[in-house]
Write a protein that holds these residues in place. Structure first.
Motif, PDB file in Angstrom:
ATOM      1  N   TYR A  42       4.371   5.237  -6.669  1.00  0.00           N
ATOM      2  CA  TYR A  42       3.882   5.254  -8.051  1.00  0.00           C
ATOM      3  C   TYR A  42       3.427   6.664  -8.436  1.00  0.00           C
ATOM      4  CZ  TYR A  42       3.839   0.118  -8.456  1.00  0.00           C
ATOM      5  OH  TYR A  42       4.191  -1.213  -8.523  1.00  0.00           O
ATOM      6  N   ALA A  43       2.650   7.289  -7.552  1.00  0.00           N
ATOM      7  CA  ALA A  43       2.115   8.618  -7.854  1.00  0.00           C
ATOM      8  C   ALA A  43       3.238   9.640  -8.021  1.00  0.00           C
ATOM      9  CB  ALA A  43       1.158   9.062  -6.749  1.00  0.00           C
ATOM     10  N   GLN A  44       4.214   9.609  -7.134  1.00  0.00           N
ATOM     11  CA  GLN A  44       5.289  10.606  -7.179  1.00  0.00           C
ATOM     12  C   GLN A  44       6.192  10.402  -8.390  1.00  0.00           C
ATOM     13  OE1 GLN A  44       5.565  13.269  -5.314  1.00  0.00           O
ATOM     14  NE2 GLN A  44       3.756  12.731  -4.127  1.00  0.00           N
TER      15      GLN A  44
ATOM     16  N   TYR B 110      -4.979   9.174  -9.110  1.00  0.00           N
ATOM     17  CA  TYR B 110      -5.918   9.662 -10.119  1.00  0.00           C
ATOM     18  C   TYR B 110      -5.648  11.118 -10.479  1.00  0.00           C
ATOM     19  CZ  TYR B 110      -8.777   5.439  -9.971  1.00  0.00           C
ATOM     20  OH  TYR B 110      -9.210   4.141 -10.088  1.00  0.00           O
ATOM     21  N   LEU B 111      -5.139  11.896  -9.533  1.00  0.00           N
ATOM     22  CA  LEU B 111      -4.762  13.278  -9.849  1.00  0.00           C
ATOM     23  C   LEU B 111      -3.632  13.308 -10.867  1.00  0.00           C
ATOM     24  CD1 LEU B 111      -4.899  14.967  -6.317  1.00  0.00           C
ATOM     25  CD2 LEU B 111      -6.443  15.352  -8.242  1.00  0.00           C
ATOM     26  N   VAL B 112      -2.688  12.383 -10.749  1.00  0.00           N
ATOM     27  CA  VAL B 112      -1.585  12.315 -11.718  1.00  0.00           C
ATOM     28  C   VAL B 112      -2.115  11.893 -13.078  1.00  0.00           C
ATOM     29  CG1 VAL B 112       0.586  11.177 -12.307  1.00  0.00           C
ATOM     30  CG2 VAL B 112       0.131  11.810  -9.935  1.00  0.00           C
ATOM     31  N   ILE B 113      -3.019  10.924 -13.087  1.00  0.00           N
ATOM     32  CA  ILE B 113      -3.611  10.474 -14.357  1.00  0.00           C
ATOM     33  C   ILE B 113      -4.340  11.632 -15.022  1.00  0.00           C
ATOM     34  CG2 ILE B 113      -5.330   8.930 -15.380  1.00  0.00           C
ATOM     35  CD1 ILE B 113      -4.661   6.951 -13.060  1.00  0.00           C
ATOM     36  N   SER B 114      -5.070  12.394 -14.217  1.00  0.00           N
ATOM     37  CA  SER B 114      -5.785  13.557 -14.738  1.00  0.00           C
ATOM     38  C   SER B 114      -4.821  14.548 -15.391  1.00  0.00           C
ATOM     39  CB  SER B 114      -6.546  14.237 -13.603  1.00  0.00           C
ATOM     40  OG  SER B 114      -7.055  15.490 -14.008  1.00  0.00           O
TER      41      SER B 114
ATOM     42  N   LYS C 256      -1.434   1.658 -11.556  1.00  0.00           N
ATOM     43  CA  LYS C 256      -0.933   0.629 -10.640  1.00  0.00           C
ATOM     44  C   LYS C 256      -0.965   1.163  -9.203  1.00  0.00           C
ATOM     45  CE  LYS C 256       1.093  -3.229  -9.428  1.00  0.00           C
ATOM     46  NZ  LYS C 256       0.376  -4.521  -9.460  1.00  0.00           N
ATOM     47  N   GLY C 257      -0.607   2.425  -9.039  1.00  0.00           N
ATOM     48  CA  GLY C 257      -0.640   3.031  -7.716  1.00  0.00           C
ATOM     49  C   GLY C 257      -2.039   3.050  -7.121  1.00  0.00           C
ATOM     50  N   ALA C 258      -3.019   3.377  -7.962  1.00  0.00           N
ATOM     51  CA  ALA C 258      -4.401   3.397  -7.494  1.00  0.00           C
ATOM     52  C   ALA C 258      -4.870   1.990  -7.125  1.00  0.00           C
ATOM     53  CB  ALA C 258      -5.312   3.988  -8.567  1.00  0.00           C
ATOM     54  N   GLU C 259      -4.368   1.001  -7.843  1.00  0.00           N
ATOM     55  CA  GLU C 259      -4.750  -0.391  -7.596  1.00  0.00           C
ATOM     56  C   GLU C 259      -4.249  -0.893  -6.242  1.00  0.00           C
ATOM     57  OE1 GLU C 259      -3.453  -4.745  -9.333  1.00  0.00           O
ATOM     58  OE2 GLU C 259      -3.520  -3.060 -10.737  1.00  0.00           O
ATOM     59  N   VAL C 260      -3.001  -0.538  -5.880  1.00  0.00           N
ATOM     60  CA  VAL C 260      -2.427  -1.068  -4.630  1.00  0.00           C
ATOM     61  C   VAL C 260      -2.761  -0.202  -3.420  1.00  0.00           C
ATOM     62  CG1 VAL C 260      -0.509  -2.148  -5.881  1.00  0.00           C
ATOM     63  CG2 VAL C 260      -0.188   0.136  -4.872  1.00  0.00           C
ATOM     64  N   ALA C 261      -3.299   0.992  -3.642  1.00  0.00           N
ATOM     65  CA  ALA C 261      -3.599   1.898  -2.525  1.00  0.00           C
ATOM     66  C   ALA C 261      -4.669   1.292  -1.614  1.00  0.00           C
ATOM     67  CB  ALA C 261      -4.072   3.246  -3.056  1.00  0.00           C
ATOM     68  N   ASP C 262      -4.491   1.484  -0.320  1.00  0.00           N
ATOM     69  CA  ASP C 262      -5.475   0.989   0.637  1.00  0.00           C
ATOM     70  C   ASP C 262      -6.231   2.127   1.315  1.00  0.00           C
ATOM     71  OD1 ASP C 262      -3.510   2.023   2.224  1.00  0.00           O
ATOM     72  OD2 ASP C 262      -3.349   0.299   3.574  1.00  0.00           O
ATOM     73  N   SER C 263      -6.092   3.327   0.762  1.00  0.00           N
ATOM     74  CA  SER C 263      -6.803   4.480   1.323  1.00  0.00           C
ATOM     75  C   SER C 263      -7.311   5.359   0.198  1.00  0.00           C
ATOM     76  CB  SER C 263      -5.864   5.305   2.221  1.00  0.00           C
ATOM     77  OG  SER C 263      -4.873   5.956   1.445  1.00  0.00           O
ATOM     78  N   GLY C 264      -8.346   6.112   0.510  1.00  0.00           N
ATOM     79  CA  GLY C 264      -8.872   7.034  -0.487  1.00  0.00           C
ATOM     80  C   GLY C 264      -7.854   8.073  -0.894  1.00  0.00           C
ATOM     81  N   ALA C 265      -7.056   8.531   0.075  1.00  0.00           N
ATOM     82  CA  ALA C 265      -6.041   9.544  -0.232  1.00  0.00           C
ATOM     83  C   ALA C 265      -5.011   8.999  -1.203  1.00  0.00           C
ATOM     84  CB  ALA C 265      -5.367  10.009   1.058  1.00  0.00           C
TER      85      ALA C 265
ATOM     86  N   PRO D 214       0.822  -1.223   0.000  1.00  0.00           N
ATOM     87  CA  PRO D 214       0.000   0.000   0.000  1.00  0.00           C
ATOM     88  C   PRO D 214       0.853   1.270   0.000  1.00  0.00           C
ATOM     89  CG  PRO D 214      -0.914  -1.586   1.528  1.00  0.00           C
ATOM     90  CD  PRO D 214       0.398  -2.154   1.070  1.00  0.00           C
ATOM     91  N   SER D 215       2.016   1.220   0.668  1.00  0.00           N
ATOM     92  CA  SER D 215       2.901   2.391   0.682  1.00  0.00           C
ATOM     93  C   SER D 215       3.445   2.703  -0.707  1.00  0.00           C
ATOM     94  CB  SER D 215       4.072   2.152   1.647  1.00  0.00           C
ATOM     95  OG  SER D 215       3.616   2.018   2.967  1.00  0.00           O
ATOM     96  N   ALA D 216       3.507   1.656  -1.560  1.00  0.00           N
ATOM     97  CA  ALA D 216       4.017   1.864  -2.919  1.00  0.00           C
ATOM     98  C   ALA D 216       3.107   2.769  -3.732  1.00  0.00           C
ATOM     99  CB  ALA D 216       4.197   0.522  -3.621  1.00  0.00           C
TER     100      ALA D 216
END
Length: 500
Positions: free
Chosen positions: A352-354, A396-400, A381-390, A346-348
């Motif tokens: 991924y986002a950064q 998704y902000l990066v994808i946007s 991939k980052g959104a997939e492994v995330a365990d929190s909404g944040a 989940p920390s990954a």
């Protein structure tokens, strides 16, 4: 007979006059030669100072500001050696010029030629200085040179000579504290009962804020070896308030934190102590050893815990970079390490986002087009492994942003909507959606019915979301900026609509 006596007297007078003239000539020669010698010594010292400033990119005129670009420039080696040559000429004319001896040593130190700096000051220490202040200046500088390379016994001896030469001279203020620190580094506690007195004496002679961390650090270590840990910590904290980048201080504070069972805080401080001291030219060995031990300890942890700590450190360095110079690769290396050891953690998701965001950090449109698909892939991939909404929203902000950077506004809007859905209390998600709607609105040039319908949907979508962003934050410059843009655009749209 009278004529002979008169003639003899005339010769005597002539000889006396000649002797007087010769004496005056010799005196004048000596006076002007001495004056020329001292003038030359001063002139070459000034040349050396100016060349050293020029080598560092520092304006010779003190009224001129130093640009940030020049502050970060490496020293010009050729100009630095010209400075050394001029300082050397200065002491050739007048070996009493302590400022020229120390000037040479400073240039060598700046070039990280620490052995040469010591050689120069050891040579200067052999001079029989007529003024005590010059002797104090040289021996204090010699102590500092030894201290820098970890020759603490020699440093303590040099500081002792400086102090004994003039105990109440402000020039020896730091020598008191550094002598105590040198002995502490050696583990020589034979005079530990005097250390506090020494440091207080130096502190009483020195009110400069830039030196206070040394005094408090020396007091802290003295209290610690005498079993007074609470007072030691208080002094260390006071020292940190003056300078939180002094490697030995970082090491000591980290060591106390380790004793209290902490991990992350000392881990970061040991690392910073190593980085800063290495950059200065001489790595601080105790910090190197401690950091290596903590790295080994980290490697034995569960990979998810390792990833969590490395992400936290990367975030620390990101925040640090806003105020101080930080290695450009430090943050990237930490995030890449996270993906290397725990890509499903989940920390990954933050890594991924950064890293995806870094791919978009360019003004080269062709490169941006090339990087956008990869950034989107990483963020998904980052959104997939995330365990929190944040965590999901961050990706998704990066994808946007990636879609918007290549003018795919509809895809950007959909990605921003997912960010809002994942983290509906974060004003940044609504701001991102606002930006996408607004950019999509400004991109429409046609005026047919279909284009007008799209324009209306986009601009009112922007208005709805910027109002939501405003309601979630007391003040944000970007929110205020887009609020002004969107509200003006809505006014223009309604005027155009009424005219039609």
């Amino acid at each position: 007979m009278a004529e002979e006596k008169s003639s003899r007297n005339k010769w005597i007078i002539r000889l006396v006059i000649l002797a007087v003239v010769l004496a005056i000539g010799i005196f004048a020669y000596m006076y002007f030669s001495e004056r020329a010698r001292l003038l030359n010594a001063g002139r070459y010292f000034t040349y050396g100072e100016n060349k050293f400033k020029e080598a560092q990119g520092v304006p010779i005129d003190p009224s001129e500001a130093v640009s940030a670009q020049n502050l970060n420039k490496p020293i010009d080696v050729a100009l630095a050696y010209e400075a050394i040559d001029n300082y050397r000429k200065s002491v050739t004319y007048d070996d009493q010029r302590a400022d020229s001896w120390v000037g040479m040593a400073k240039v060598h130190t700046k070039l990280k030629e620490f052995d040469k700096a010591i050689e120069v000051l050891e040579e200067a220490a052999q001079v029989k200085f007529e003024q005590t202040s010059n002797k104090v200046t040289v021996f204090s500088a010699l102590g500092d040179a030894y201290f820098t390379v970890g020759e603490y016994r020699k440093a303590a001896d040099a500081y002792t000579q400086a102090i004994e030469a003039s105990p109440l001279n402000p020039l020896v203020a730091l020598a008191y504290a550094k002598k105590a620190i040198s002995l502490l580094e050696l583990g020589d506690l034979s005079e530990v009962d005097k250390f506090t007195e020494w440091v207080r004496q130096g502190q009483s002679l020195d009110s400069r804020a830039e030196n206070q961390h040394i005094y408090h650090y020396a007091l802290g270590w003295t209290y610690y070896v005498r079993g007074r840990s609470d007072q030691a910590l208080a002094e260390y904290q006071e020292a940190m308030s003056f300078n939180n980048n002094y490697p030995p201080l970082l090491y000591k504070v980290a060591s106390l934190e380790r004793e209290n069972g902490l991990f992350f805080e000392p881990f970061v401080k040991y690392r910073r102590a190593v980085e800063i001291s290495t950059f200065q030219g001489v790595p601080y060995t105790p910090a190197e050893n401690a950091y290596r031990e903590m790295q080994e300890e980290l490697a034995k942890m569960d990979v998810n815990e390792q990833a969590k700590i490395l992400v936290k450190m990367a975030e620390y360095y990101t925040a640090l970079g806003k105020h101080e110079t930080v290695s450009a690769t430090a943050v990237t290396d930490l995030y890449n390490r996270v993906l290397e050891i725990a890509p499903e953690s989940p920390s990954a998701s933050i890594a991924y986002a950064q890293l995806a965001s870094l791919l978009l950090d360019t003004r080269d449109y062709e490169l941006l087009e090339q990087n956008s698909p990869k950034a989107i892939e990483m963020a998904l991939k980052g959104a997939e492994v995330a365990d929190s909404g944040a965590g999901k929203a961050a990706n998704y902000l990066v994808i946007s942003k990636a879609y918007r950077s290549v003018d795919n506004y509809d895809a950007a809007i959909e990605a921003a909507k997912k960010a809002v859905e994942a983290d509906p209390t974060n004003f940044k998600t609504y701001l991102e959606l606002t930006i996408n709607y607004y950019e999509a609105y400004t991109s429409i040039e046609d005026e047919d019915d279909e284009a007008m319908a799209k324009s209306e949907a986009y601009i009112y979508g922007a208005l709805e979301n910027i109002n939501k962003a405003k309601s979630l934050t007391p003040y944000d410059r970007d929110v205020e900026s887009y609020y002004s843009r969107v509200t003006r655009a809505v006014e223009r749209w309604e005027q155009q609509k009424n005219q039609r």
